[in-house]
Design an enzyme around this catalytic site. Structure first.
Site, PDB file in Angstrom:
ATOM      1  N   LYS A  75       0.793  -1.221   0.000  1.00  0.00           N
ATOM      2  CA  LYS A  75       0.000   0.000   0.000  1.00  0.00           C
ATOM      3  C   LYS A  75       0.832   1.281   0.000  1.00  0.00           C
ATOM      4  O   LYS A  75       0.299   2.364  -0.249  1.00  0.00           O
ATOM      5  CB  LYS A  75      -0.980   0.003   1.171  1.00  0.00           C
ATOM      6  CG  LYS A  75      -1.836  -1.241   1.273  1.00  0.00           C
ATOM      7  CD  LYS A  75      -2.645  -1.519   0.022  1.00  0.00           C
ATOM      8  CE  LYS A  75      -3.857  -0.658  -0.063  1.00  0.00           C
ATOM      9  NZ  LYS A  75      -4.884  -1.235  -0.973  1.00  0.00           N
TER      10      LYS A  75
HETATM   11  N1  PMP Z   1      -3.177  -7.665   2.149  1.00  0.00           N
HETATM   12  C1  PMP Z   1      -2.968  -6.669   3.018  1.00  0.00           C
HETATM   13  C2  PMP Z   1      -2.218  -6.972   4.285  1.00  0.00           C
HETATM   14  C3  PMP Z   1      -3.453  -5.378   2.742  1.00  0.00           C
HETATM   15  O1  PMP Z   1      -3.249  -4.384   3.633  1.00  0.00           O
HETATM   16  C4  PMP Z   1      -4.175  -5.149   1.548  1.00  0.00           C
HETATM   17  C5  PMP Z   1      -4.735  -3.782   1.271  1.00  0.00           C
HETATM   18  N2  PMP Z   1      -6.054  -3.597   1.807  1.00  0.00           N
HETATM   19  C6  PMP Z   1      -4.390  -6.218   0.661  1.00  0.00           C
HETATM   20  C7  PMP Z   1      -3.848  -7.461   1.000  1.00  0.00           C
HETATM   21  C8  PMP Z   1      -5.220  -6.101  -0.600  1.00  0.00           C
HETATM   22  O2  PMP Z   1      -4.749  -5.202  -1.553  1.00  0.00           O
HETATM   23  P1  PMP Z   1      -5.753  -4.365  -2.461  1.00  0.00           P
HETATM   24  O3  PMP Z   1      -6.375  -3.312  -1.587  1.00  0.00           O
HETATM   25  O4  PMP Z   1      -4.907  -3.781  -3.542  1.00  0.00           O
HETATM   26  O5  PMP Z   1      -6.796  -5.297  -3.005  1.00  0.00           O
END
Ligand code: PMP
Length: 372
Positions: A75
């Site tokens: 992120k």
């Molecule tokens: N795993 C973790 C630990 C995350 O913080 C996130 C972000 N919410 C994700 C997976 C998923 O990523 P995305 O928001 O791009 O779908």
């Protein structure tokens, strides 16, 4: 020949220790950077040779290790891109207040960028998110507002509603809004996906496996991998207790709390394009944490719980495709979104795992499951 003076011995020892080992690949140091923001992106792609061998895979499994980002997760990429693009468009400037509702990692990404570029930062976050994340956010200078985990996304107490209320109250405040901001997707389209194509042999990704939260990662990567007619099978991973998976019958357990952080929601985020996903895999807490611990134990990858979910998704997809049976050169890429730092008192702790009952061997364990 008086080479045996103490000083000379010391010099020899130093020389020997500093000499490159022929057993190790040479590594060039990265250049000097002028801001930590330059250390976001360009993460390693690691082939999981040990897991391929121990599970008996006949395809190649690669892991994009996002915990190497400056703030410790995938992120960071959207934190820096959303902010820099909002600055370029003249919507925000240093001194303004950034408010973001997040499960934590986006908060850390944004707070890190805010600290580096001189913004005030307020993070609204459900209670379930780990104490580790809260403490890091505080030291990055963010103000934190905790909200009830069980609050539905559209209830006035939810982290999303609270952020909107603060935004209305605080002058010169701005919500970058990872759920609706197209720069969330573009950070992966131009960053994560482009890097993977440059790292993987032949620039070919046969299968992409990613856990889905906002959906930025899977949407951006899938679009890039399929550009120019590339055939890439896209597997989305959604925790039991969330309702992102399709067909809807997969979500029969309904919306309920679960322990894996960062994936799954009780609403469909606007940036998630579910039409890019070929298959959905539902994962539960137990198998996800066991798989994350296996990535640590077998590959030395210090990952978080949703990385375990992604590995489970990859192994299910590979079994479904029969790529654990016949030798083939297929290339499967799995995204590992964050590291274990955020979860030291949770699944990283044996005592915590035992309290949850996750270390008991079930009646019918999955073929790839291992217990300590
Ligand atoms: N795993 C973790 C630990 C995350 O913080 C996130 C972000 N919410 C994700 C997976 C998923 O990523 P995305 O928001 O791009 O779908």
């Amino acid at each position: 020949g008086t080479a045996s003076s103490p000083a000379a011995n010391h010099a020899d020892a130093t020389l020997e220790r500093d000499a490159p080992s022929p057993a190790l690949p040479s590594r060039t140091a990265p250049p000097l950077v002028h801001s930590i923001l330059e250390c976001i992106g360009n993460t390693p792609l690691v082939r999981l040779h040990n897991i391929e061998r121990s599970v008996g895979l006949r395809c190649h499994l690669y892991a994009k290790c996002e915990y190497f980002n400056a703030g410790g997760s995938v992120k960071d990429r959207i934190g820096v891109r959303m902010l820099v693009e909002a600055e370029r468009a003249g919507r925000v400037k240093p001194g303004d207040t950034l408010i973001e509702p997040t499960s934590g990692n986006t908060g850390i990404g944004i707070a890190l960028v805010a600290a580096a570029r001189g913004y005030r930062c307020i993070i609204t976050m459900p209670e379930k998110m780990s104490e580790e994340k809260v403490n890091i956010l505080k030291l990055l200078g963010a103000e934190i507002v905790r909200t009830p985990t069980e609050a539905a996304y559209d209830s006035p107490e939810s982290h999303i509603s609270v952020a909107r209320r603060l935004n209305a109250e605080i002058p010169h405040s701005f919500i970058l809004d990872q759920y609706r901001n197209e720069d969330n997707v573009l950070a992966h389209y131009y960053g994560t996906a482009e890097e993977i194509l440059a790292q993987v042999p032949d620039g070919r990704v046969d299968v992409l496996v990613a856990g889905v939260g906002t959906g930025g990662t899977i949407t951006g990567c899938a679009r890039r991998f399929r550009e120019g007619g590339g055939a890439c099978t896209v597997v989305g991973v959604d925790p039991v207790g969330s309702l992102l998976a399709q067909p809807d019958a997969l979500n029969e357990a309904g919306v309920h709390p679960y322990a894996v952080e960062g994936i799954g929601y009780d609403f469909i985020p606007q940036v998630l394009d579910r039409s890019v996903v070929d298959w959905w895999v539902k994962t539960d807490d137990r198998e996800s944490f066991l798989a994350a611990r296996r990535l640590m134990r077998e590959e030395g990858l210090l990952v978080g719980g949703s990385s375990g979910s992604a590995l489970v998704g990859a192994l299910r997809a590979i079994a479904q495709l029969g790529w654990d049976q016949e030798e083939n050169g297929k290339q499967v890429v799995v995204i590992l979104p964050d590291g274990c730092r955020n979860y030291m008192a949770k699944f990283v702790s044996d005592a915590w795992m035992e309290r949850q009952g996750f270390l008991e061997v079930p009646a019918a364990p999955q073929a790839w499951e291992q217990y300590p």
